[in-house]
Design a protein around this motif. Structure first.
Motif, PDB file in Angstrom:
ATOM      1  N   VAL A  54       0.785  -1.111  -0.150  1.00  0.00           N
ATOM      2  CA  VAL A  54      -0.164  -0.013  -0.153  1.00  0.00           C
ATOM      3  C   VAL A  54       0.909   1.227   0.013  1.00  0.00           C
ATOM      4  N   GLY A  55       2.128   1.230   0.649  1.00  0.00           N
ATOM      5  CA  GLY A  55       2.800   2.269   1.041  1.00  0.00           C
ATOM      6  C   GLY A  55       3.500   2.702  -0.577  1.00  0.00           C
ATOM      7  N   TYR A  56       4.187   1.739  -1.014  1.00  0.00           N
ATOM      8  CA  TYR A  56       4.518   1.946  -2.237  1.00  0.00           C
ATOM      9  C   TYR A  56       3.649   2.426  -3.666  1.00  0.00           C
ATOM     10  N   THR A  57       2.471   1.754  -3.411  1.00  0.00           N
ATOM     11  CA  THR A  57       1.265   2.155  -4.444  1.00  0.00           C
ATOM     12  C   THR A  57       0.855   3.531  -4.073  1.00  0.00           C
ATOM     13  N   ILE A  58       0.927   4.036  -2.889  1.00  0.00           N
ATOM     14  CA  ILE A  58       0.529   5.424  -2.689  1.00  0.00           C
ATOM     15  C   ILE A  58       1.765   6.108  -3.117  1.00  0.00           C
ATOM     16  N   LEU A  59       3.138   6.061  -2.927  1.00  0.00           N
ATOM     17  CA  LEU A  59       4.218   6.824  -3.538  1.00  0.00           C
ATOM     18  C   LEU A  59       4.171   6.666  -4.841  1.00  0.00           C
ATOM     19  N   ARG A  60       3.926   5.718  -5.502  1.00  0.00           N
ATOM     20  CA  ARG A  60       3.688   5.669  -7.103  1.00  0.00           C
ATOM     21  C   ARG A  60       2.765   6.625  -7.552  1.00  0.00           C
ATOM     22  N   ALA A  95     -10.900   7.509  -2.719  1.00  0.00           N
ATOM     23  CA  ALA A  95     -11.834   6.257  -3.139  1.00  0.00           C
ATOM     24  C   ALA A  95     -11.137   5.224  -3.520  1.00  0.00           C
ATOM     25  N   LEU A  96     -10.235   5.345  -4.507  1.00  0.00           N
ATOM     26  CA  LEU A  96      -9.308   3.990  -4.946  1.00  0.00           C
ATOM     27  C   LEU A  96      -8.537   3.327  -3.971  1.00  0.00           C
ATOM     28  N   ILE A  97      -7.814   4.065  -3.064  1.00  0.00           N
ATOM     29  CA  ILE A  97      -6.890   3.541  -2.126  1.00  0.00           C
ATOM     30  C   ILE A  97      -7.718   2.674  -1.174  1.00  0.00           C
ATOM     31  N   LEU A 105      -7.278  -6.886   1.330  1.00  0.00           N
ATOM     32  CA  LEU A 105      -7.580  -7.684   2.951  1.00  0.00           C
ATOM     33  C   LEU A 105      -8.489  -8.731   2.575  1.00  0.00           C
ATOM     34  N   GLN A 106      -9.251  -8.856   1.358  1.00  0.00           N
ATOM     35  CA  GLN A 106      -9.851  -9.729   0.887  1.00  0.00           C
ATOM     36  C   GLN A 106      -9.642 -10.749   0.066  1.00  0.00           C
ATOM     37  N   VAL A 107      -8.297 -10.515  -0.276  1.00  0.00           N
ATOM     38  CA  VAL A 107      -7.777 -11.200  -1.633  1.00  0.00           C
ATOM     39  C   VAL A 107      -8.035 -12.795  -1.567  1.00  0.00           C
ATOM     40  N   GLU A 108      -8.019 -13.353  -0.584  1.00  0.00           N
ATOM     41  CA  GLU A 108      -8.118 -14.735  -0.360  1.00  0.00           C
ATOM     42  C   GLU A 108      -9.742 -15.337  -0.828  1.00  0.00           C
ATOM     43  N   GLN A 109     -10.349 -14.326  -0.660  1.00  0.00           N
ATOM     44  CA  GLN A 109     -11.955 -14.664  -1.142  1.00  0.00           C
ATOM     45  C   GLN A 109     -12.351 -14.094  -2.396  1.00  0.00           C
ATOM     46  N   ILE A 110     -11.470 -13.541  -3.259  1.00  0.00           N
ATOM     47  CA  ILE A 110     -11.645 -13.034  -4.509  1.00  0.00           C
ATOM     48  C   ILE A 110     -11.598 -14.225  -5.423  1.00  0.00           C
ATOM     49  N   ASP A 111     -12.793 -14.386  -6.304  1.00  0.00           N
ATOM     50  CA  ASP A 111     -12.978 -15.111  -7.389  1.00  0.00           C
ATOM     51  C   ASP A 111     -12.460 -14.612  -8.622  1.00  0.00           C
ATOM     52  N   ASN A 112     -12.708 -13.384  -8.916  1.00  0.00           N
ATOM     53  CA  ASN A 112     -12.420 -12.661 -10.139  1.00  0.00           C
ATOM     54  C   ASN A 112     -11.341 -11.505  -9.636  1.00  0.00           C
ATOM     55  N   PHE A 113     -10.141 -11.705 -10.160  1.00  0.00           N
ATOM     56  CA  PHE A 113      -9.168 -10.567  -9.859  1.00  0.00           C
ATOM     57  C   PHE A 113      -9.137  -9.444 -10.945  1.00  0.00           C
ATOM     58  N   MET A 114     -10.045  -9.321 -12.011  1.00  0.00           N
ATOM     59  CA  MET A 114      -9.808  -8.310 -12.692  1.00  0.00           C
ATOM     60  C   MET A 114     -10.489  -6.880 -11.968  1.00  0.00           C
ATOM     61  N   PRO A 115     -11.239  -6.864 -10.824  1.00  0.00           N
ATOM     62  CA  PRO A 115     -11.564  -5.439 -10.146  1.00  0.00           C
ATOM     63  C   PRO A 115     -10.325  -4.975  -9.618  1.00  0.00           C
ATOM     64  N   LEU A 116      -9.638  -5.750  -9.037  1.00  0.00           N
ATOM     65  CA  LEU A 116      -8.345  -5.498  -8.154  1.00  0.00           C
ATOM     66  C   LEU A 116      -7.261  -5.103  -9.354  1.00  0.00           C
ATOM     67  N   PHE A 117      -7.345  -5.708 -10.515  1.00  0.00           N
ATOM     68  CA  PHE A 117      -6.257  -5.398 -11.399  1.00  0.00           C
ATOM     69  C   PHE A 117      -6.627  -3.880 -11.981  1.00  0.00           C
ATOM     70  N   TYR A 118      -7.757  -3.658 -12.006  1.00  0.00           N
ATOM     71  CA  TYR A 118      -8.134  -2.210 -12.682  1.00  0.00           C
ATOM     72  C   TYR A 118      -8.201  -1.065 -11.500  1.00  0.00           C
ATOM     73  N   VAL A 119      -8.395  -1.282 -10.486  1.00  0.00           N
ATOM     74  CA  VAL A 119      -8.257  -0.500  -9.367  1.00  0.00           C
ATOM     75  C   VAL A 119      -6.775  -0.158  -9.159  1.00  0.00           C
ATOM     76  N   ARG A 120      -5.628  -1.332  -9.167  1.00  0.00           N
ATOM     77  CA  ARG A 120      -4.708  -0.998  -8.932  1.00  0.00           C
ATOM     78  C   ARG A 120      -3.807  -0.239 -10.047  1.00  0.00           C
TER      79      ARG A 120
END
Length: 144
Positions: A54-60, A95-97, A105-120
């Protein structure tokens, strides 16, 4: 001559954005880079350190935002454009962070990684400047 200086400055700032992208693996901690470059639909999520990611994502995001705001300022030399853009970047960031952290925090329960991909992707790439430059250009042409 003034236009040439403006274009050179914008060109330099675009090179800075490209350098952030080109050197992303050595500058930033992001185990999701390799994960999303592989067959992530079949893969197991990589181990990651939540705070560090999260810290490096914020920095970027902050680096890309600073350069993007400079591009907008050089292009338009208008403080109202800069203020509006900074406010928009702040709202989008909060909003996005928030969504990104919840998803991590919920990554283990995610079935579809595309929302995580696009938010990131929206957080680590300078997408907004690509949208704001033509929008402000069009706005200025209509109101000048």
């Amino acid at each position: 001559m003034k236009t040439l200086i403006k274009l050179v400055c914008i060109g330099f700032l675009l090179v800075c954005l490209a350098a952030i992208r080109f050197f992303e693996t050595s500058l930033f901690y992001d185990p999701l880079l390799n994960f999303f470059h592989s067959d992530y639909l079949k893969g197991v999520t990589p181990e990651f350190h939540f705070g560090k990611l999260v810290g490096y994502t914020i920095l970027r995001f902050l680096l890309n935002t600073a350069i993007s705001l400079l591009i907008l300022y050089v292009a338009f030399k208008d403080s109202s454009v800069l203020k509006f853009s900074a406010l928009l970047y702040t709202i989008v960031f909060v909003a996005l962070i928030s969504v990104f952290c919840i998803m991590l925090l919920q990554v283990e329960q995610i079935d579809n990684f595309m929302p995580l991909f696009y938010v990131r992707r929206f957080l680590i790439q300078p997408v907004m400047v690509i949208l704001l430059l033509p929008a402000f250009y069009y706005y200025k042409r209509q109101h000048d």
